[in-house]
Design a protein around this motif. Sequence first.
Motif, PDB file in Angstrom:
ATOM      1  N   TYR A 392     -18.097 -29.168  43.343  1.00 57.95           N
ATOM      2  CA  TYR A 392     -18.471 -27.885  42.736  1.00 57.95           C
ATOM      3  C   TYR A 392     -18.782 -28.066  41.258  1.00 57.95           C
ATOM      4  CZ  TYR A 392     -16.720 -25.482  46.915  1.00 57.95           C
ATOM      5  OH  TYR A 392     -16.521 -25.042  48.200  1.00 57.95           O
ATOM      6  N   ALA A 395     -22.062 -30.191  40.779  1.00 57.64           N
ATOM      7  CA  ALA A 395     -23.281 -29.483  41.158  1.00 57.64           C
ATOM      8  C   ALA A 395     -23.653 -28.432  40.124  1.00 57.64           C
ATOM      9  CB  ALA A 395     -23.090 -28.833  42.527  1.00 57.64           C
ATOM     10  N   ARG A 396     -22.667 -27.724  39.598  1.00 64.23           N
ATOM     11  CA  ARG A 396     -22.957 -26.710  38.593  1.00 64.23           C
ATOM     12  C   ARG A 396     -23.304 -27.346  37.256  1.00 64.23           C
ATOM     13  NH1 ARG A 396     -19.079 -21.459  39.702  1.00 64.23           N
ATOM     14  NH2 ARG A 396     -19.301 -21.455  41.966  1.00 64.23           N
ATOM     15  N   ASN A 398     -24.849 -30.102  36.861  1.00 62.25           N
ATOM     16  CA  ASN A 398     -26.213 -30.641  36.955  1.00 62.25           C
ATOM     17  C   ASN A 398     -27.265 -29.613  36.526  1.00 62.25           C
ATOM     18  OD1 ASN A 398     -25.276 -33.086  37.864  1.00 62.25           O
ATOM     19  ND2 ASN A 398     -25.777 -32.726  40.008  1.00 62.25           N
ATOM     20  N   THR A 399     -26.956 -28.331  36.750  1.00 60.12           N
ATOM     21  CA  THR A 399     -27.927 -27.286  36.390  1.00 60.12           C
ATOM     22  C   THR A 399     -27.876 -26.943  34.905  1.00 60.12           C
ATOM     23  OG1 THR A 399     -26.350 -25.505  36.866  1.00 60.12           O
ATOM     24  CG2 THR A 399     -27.713 -26.304  38.693  1.00 60.12           C
ATOM     25  N   VAL A 400     -26.797 -27.376  34.229  1.00 58.67           N
ATOM     26  CA  VAL A 400     -26.632 -27.045  32.810  1.00 58.67           C
ATOM     27  C   VAL A 400     -26.923 -28.245  31.923  1.00 58.67           C
ATOM     28  CG1 VAL A 400     -25.017 -26.208  31.058  1.00 58.67           C
ATOM     29  CG2 VAL A 400     -24.940 -25.271  33.383  1.00 58.67           C
ATOM     30  N   GLU A 404     -27.760 -36.052  35.448  1.00 58.89           N
ATOM     31  CA  GLU A 404     -26.982 -35.649  36.615  1.00 58.89           C
ATOM     32  C   GLU A 404     -25.575 -36.218  36.545  1.00 58.89           C
ATOM     33  OE1 GLU A 404     -28.698 -36.440  40.351  1.00 58.89           O
ATOM     34  OE2 GLU A 404     -30.195 -34.846  40.206  1.00 58.89           O
TER      35      GLU A 404
END
Length: 537
Positions: A392, A395-396, A398-400, A404
Amino acid sequence: MRATIDRLRGGEDEDQPLGLTLLVAAIAAAVVFPLSWVIVTATEVERARAIDLLTQETTRDVILNSLLLMGAVTALSILIGVPLAYLTVRTDLPFSRFWSVAVSLPLVVPSYIGAFAFVSAFGPQGEFHDLLAPLGVERLPNIYGFPGAIMVITLYTYPYVYLTTRAALLSFDTTLVEAARTLNQDRLSAFRRVTLPHIRPAVAAGSLLVALYAVSDFGTPAIMRLSVFTRQIYVEYHAFGQDYAALLSLQLLAVVLLVLALEWWVRPDDDIASDQQGAGGGEPVSLGRWRWPATLLPAAVSTLALVVPVWILGLWLVNAESGRRPSFAFEWSYALNSVTVAALAALAAAIAAVPVGYLAGRHDTPLSNLFERTTYVGFAVPGIVLGLALVYFGARANTVIGPEIYPTLALLVFAYVVRFMPQAVGSIRTSTLQVDPRLVEAARTLGDAPNRAFRRVTLPLIAPGVVAGAALVFLTTMKELPATLMLRPTGFDTLVTHIWRAQASAYFQYAAIPALLLIVISGLSMVVMLSQERMGP
């Protein structure tokens, strides 16, 4: 600021270093931080949906199965471990030294290896079925479900109870039992009134480890097709049911906390000690005519836990060429990857554990004790929950964040450090307690700064503890399954992932070499450890 420093005081003559305390606080925060992502994800689930998920039949079955499995495995481990410890330490059991090692070795076999070995041996079309078929035996009892899961996990966790109980018996003053016998107490009464109170804390400590292992084990219930917390969380994770997986993870954490609280409650408040320590001074209990029949217990347990899996692995190794599938062929890169990631985890865990263990051993304050205990959270948390939390988080993130984080080798190593660092912390803290403070004071009076005195005096003296802790982290990392499956980078195969892939496809023979490698490496470490211990009679 002065008030803050006063609160950090570590003793009457020496302040607890503020910089070291802040560093340890940061390490403790990093350990517990991943779990916050499970809590956040669970709280984001709509209330009505959360209630529906937590009260559905699947959830009730998972809770019941997990609790029954944990209770049964713990009870059976006590019934096996305590008698074995008593037989090998306090009686004239033949070849007691050999049996002391033999009944300890199941601990080095990962339970998931034992599980698919037992399925191959006792399954519907297993090796024993083929052996007994000419005798007219058409079907063996079903090994899947509760029977198989309880048997396998018990066989590979009872050594926790055995080893802690054995250690307590080795430190027991046997003159107390002799005194009870002179007061007309029979052997059973003397054991119940004298020996049992002394070993009860050790039995409780070993039982705690067994219970935590049983409720957090992933591989064995999955192979035995038993729906428990860990298996259901893994299924939901792959089915993209993140909300349900998070809710189940919270329930599993609640069970773990309940187990810890129960162990704390049953632990006796007073230590039982005497002026004389050690069982070696007392005469061993004579088994009389039961002396040789008593060897059947350690022989049966050792055969089931060790001989059966080694025999099955040997058969797989011999038959590995038949029906060869190149995609399942063993490659030495799997072993290299395992060793590499385990070495990185051991190094990182040792580096992080040194300040924690040093602060706890050098400055006995509530704050240092709190930080040390906080680092143990990762060890108590099941690997499947830690893996899910880091999935979790990664994955979160990676968007910020640009680069990666998930899935990367760095995140996998971090998971291992969070999970197994307490093993190094305990070893380093023990070594720090054995360092004479006057040596450090002498270095300070010669003009050394605190950091220089630590590098020149303390670090060389605690180096054996650091190495021992790092070695333990290395060996444990080699066997970790759920966190490795969930966090490994794409294409990064290790011994455990290859074993899991082979058994999941029912090509057991291709798991033989990596499984044997894991057992041999772990077995050598156990033999070395036991060879250093003062053996019983």
